[in-house]
Motif scaffolding. Structure first.
Motif, short mmCIF file in Angstrom:
data_model
loop_
_atom_site.label_atom_id
_atom_site.label_comp_id
_atom_site.label_asym_id
_atom_site.label_seq_id
_atom_site.Cartn_x
_atom_site.Cartn_y
_atom_site.Cartn_z
N MET A 40 0.31 0.95 -6.11
CA MET A 40 1.61 0.33 -6.33
C MET A 40 1.80 -0.86 -5.37
O MET A 40 2.34 -1.89 -5.76
CB MET A 40 2.74 1.34 -6.13
N ALA A 41 1.34 -0.70 -4.13
CA ALA A 41 1.49 -1.77 -3.15
C ALA A 41 0.72 -3.01 -3.61
O ALA A 41 1.20 -4.15 -3.50
CB ALA A 41 0.98 -1.31 -1.78
N GLU A 42 -0.45 -2.79 -4.17
CA GLU A 42 -1.27 -3.92 -4.64
C GLU A 42 -0.59 -4.60 -5.83
O GLU A 42 -0.56 -5.83 -5.92
CB GLU A 42 -2.66 -3.41 -5.05
N LYS A 43 0.03 -3.78 -6.66
CA LYS A 43 0.69 -4.33 -7.86
C LYS A 43 1.95 -5.10 -7.48
O LYS A 43 2.18 -6.22 -7.94
CB LYS A 43 1.05 -3.17 -8.80
N ASP A 102 1.29 -8.47 -6.04
CA ASP A 102 0.42 -9.32 -6.88
C ASP A 102 -0.99 -9.43 -6.31
O ASP A 102 -1.59 -10.50 -6.28
CB ASP A 102 1.02 -10.74 -7.01
N GLY A 103 -1.50 -8.30 -5.84
CA GLY A 103 -2.89 -8.26 -5.37
C GLY A 103 -3.09 -8.73 -3.95
O GLY A 103 -4.21 -8.71 -3.44
N GLU A 104 -2.02 -9.16 -3.29
CA GLU A 104 -2.17 -9.69 -1.92
C GLU A 104 -2.36 -8.60 -0.88
O GLU A 104 -3.06 -8.79 0.11
CB GLU A 104 -0.93 -10.51 -1.55
N VAL A 105 -1.71 -7.47 -1.09
CA VAL A 105 -1.76 -6.40 -0.08
C VAL A 105 -2.61 -5.25 -0.58
O VAL A 105 -2.29 -4.61 -1.57
CB VAL A 105 -0.34 -5.90 0.27
N LYS A 106 -3.71 -5.01 0.11
CA LYS A 106 -4.57 -3.86 -0.19
C LYS A 106 -4.54 -2.96 1.04
O LYS A 106 -4.86 -3.41 2.15
CB LYS A 106 -6.01 -4.32 -0.44
N ILE A 107 -4.16 -1.72 0.86
CA ILE A 107 -4.08 -0.79 1.99
C ILE A 107 -5.32 0.09 1.99
O ILE A 107 -5.54 0.86 1.05
CB ILE A 107 -2.80 0.07 1.90
N GLY A 108 -6.12 -0.04 3.02
CA GLY A 108 -7.34 0.77 3.13
C GLY A 108 -7.02 2.19 3.58
O GLY A 108 -5.93 2.48 4.06
N SER A 109 -8.01 3.08 3.44
CA SER A 109 -7.78 4.50 3.73
C SER A 109 -7.46 4.75 5.19
O SER A 109 -6.59 5.57 5.51
CB SER A 109 -9.02 5.31 3.35
N GLY A 110 -8.15 4.05 6.08
CA GLY A 110 -7.89 4.22 7.51
C GLY A 110 -6.49 3.75 7.86
O GLY A 110 -5.77 4.42 8.61
N THR A 111 -6.11 2.62 7.29
CA THR A 111 -4.76 2.09 7.51
C THR A 111 -3.73 3.04 6.94
O THR A 111 -2.71 3.32 7.58
CB THR A 111 -4.61 0.71 6.84
#
Lengths: 101, 307
Positions: free
Chosen positions: A31-34, A37-46
């Motif tokens: 949902m965050a990525e959507k 608009d693709g700018e924020v990608k949250i990695g698993s560690g984060t």
């Protein structure tokens, strides 16, 4: 108004996603990525670090899904304190944006 | 061709990106990680798959199932955890996917938090090592021995490496990765092991003996000591500084002499009452003798200690 520390992008989007309803970790990341608009990608560690911190601060809570067959699915929900933090942050961003216009 | 192999590598805590790059290169060559470790890793030859690897240092994990679930949901497979708290993960690699798909710490906050956890641990170790170094330095000045000098030399490069690591990890990312760091760390670890082993062996071989003679049968003692006698023999196994303590209480003067293999006196005392502590003597390897002489009678008590 009490001045609070600015939120990082990850924290902001996690709280924003949960303001739309309880969600599991991967659902929040998608949902965050959507929403961004693709700018924020949250990695698993984060994601793990952010959710652990926010649970300690009382902004989010951990729960388990109620639907049959999904009882083992871990969900996160926004608390009142988390909602207030998100509203503070949105207010801060709006005020900063108003100075530009 | 062998199906499994083992590599021997040392990576510093601040150089985790180097290890990730090496694991990815191994995967591209067909070798997939089975178990990652402190001093080396085990790989299995599986050329039909490719992975991208990541390392995490999360600190104390309150809920392991939640931690692993978050990674699993994003397609990461948990490989193993090391004794010092590093977690290995891997994900099937698709060259057409966004590079961010293979990152686990995607913002500065979480990256700094991970680095900060190691800095905290490193700082604790550095303080403990610094205090030990200071104590060893003071002991070396007051009580110099080869064994103490060895231990100081063993600890010093490890302390420097730890402090260097803390400085490096606080730098910008681009300056954090250092190639061939493993060789320098390996040299420090080897030096520490060699010097520490030397210290243990030397300490185990040191003389630490004490003789005490109390005069009871005065006539018998007088008869025995009317001529010079060898009271005790000391076997010095390696040249170093040794510390002699002497405690003499006698009614009449007595002479205590320490001689070397050539019967040359190394230390001589003549008198009735004397207390000497930690007289520093350089003794070569060989057999030394403690002589009592010139005793003319009366009560006598002689304590002799060499360490």
């Amino acid at each position: 108004m009490k001045k609070s520390e600015p939120l990082s992008e990850s924290y902001y989007y996690i709280l924003l996603c949960l303001s739309k309803g309880a969600n599991h970790g991967y659902g929040i990341m998608q949902m965050a990525e959507k929403l961004s608009d693709g700018e924020v990608k949250i990695g698993s560690g984060t994601m793990y670090g952010a959710t652990s911190n926010m649970m300690k601060k009382g902004w989010i809570e951990e729960t388990f899904a109620q639907e049959p067959g999904q009882e083992r699915r871990r969900l996160y929900t926004l608390t009142d304190a988390g909602k207030a933090t998100l509203e503070n942050e949105i207010g801060r961003l709006k005020r900063m944006l108003a100075h530009v216009e | 061709m062998k199906e499994t192999k083992r590599t021997w590598n040392l990576y510093s805590a601040w150089n985790w990106q180097q290890e990730i790059d090496d694991l990815n290169a191994q995967s591209d060559a067909g070798w997939q990680l089975m178990h990652g470790g402190l001093f080396g890793s085990r790989f299995k030859y599986q050329p039909h798959v490719r992975y991208r690897y990541q390392l995490d240092f999360p600190g104390k994990i309150d809920e392991m199932p939640r931690y692993l679930e978050i990674f699993r949901e994003q397609g990461w497979e948990f490989v193993n955890k090391t004794v010092n708290g590093w977690y290995y993960f891997r994900k099937p690699y698709d060259p057409s996917a966004d590079a961010l798909e293979y990152e686990i710490n995607t913002d500065r906050t979480s990256l700094d938090a991970m680095a900060g956890r190691w800095v905290k641990l490193g700082t604790v170790f550095s303080v403990i090592m610094g205090i030990m170094l200071l104590l060893y330095a003071v002991m070396l000045v007051l009580h110099p021995t080869l064994a103490m000098a060895s231990l100081l030399l063993a600890l010093l490069p490890m302390f420097i490496m730890m402090v260097r690591g803390i400085v490096l990890i606080n730098r910008e990312d681009k300056k954090r990765t250092i190639r061939h760091d493993g060789k320098w760390i390996g040299a420090c670890v080897l030096a520490f092991a060699v010097f520490y082993a030397g210290f243990v062996l030397l300490a185990a071989n040191r003389v630490n003996t004490y003789w005490q003679r109390n005069g009871e049968d005065m006539d018998a003692v007088a008869a025995e000591l009317s001529e010079e006698t060898v009271w005790a023999t000391v076997d010095i196994r390696y040249p170093d500084f040794y510390y002699l303590s002497l405690d003499v209480k006698a009614d009449a003067p007595v002479t205590v002499t320490l001689t070397d293999e050539n019967m040359e006196p190394v230390h001589v005392f003549t008198g009735e009452v004397k207390k000497e502590e930690d007289v520093r003597l350089w003794l070569k390897k060989g057999e030394y003798q403690v002589h009592l002489s010139d005793f003319t009678g009366g009560a006598q008590q002689v304590g002799f200690e060499l360490d």
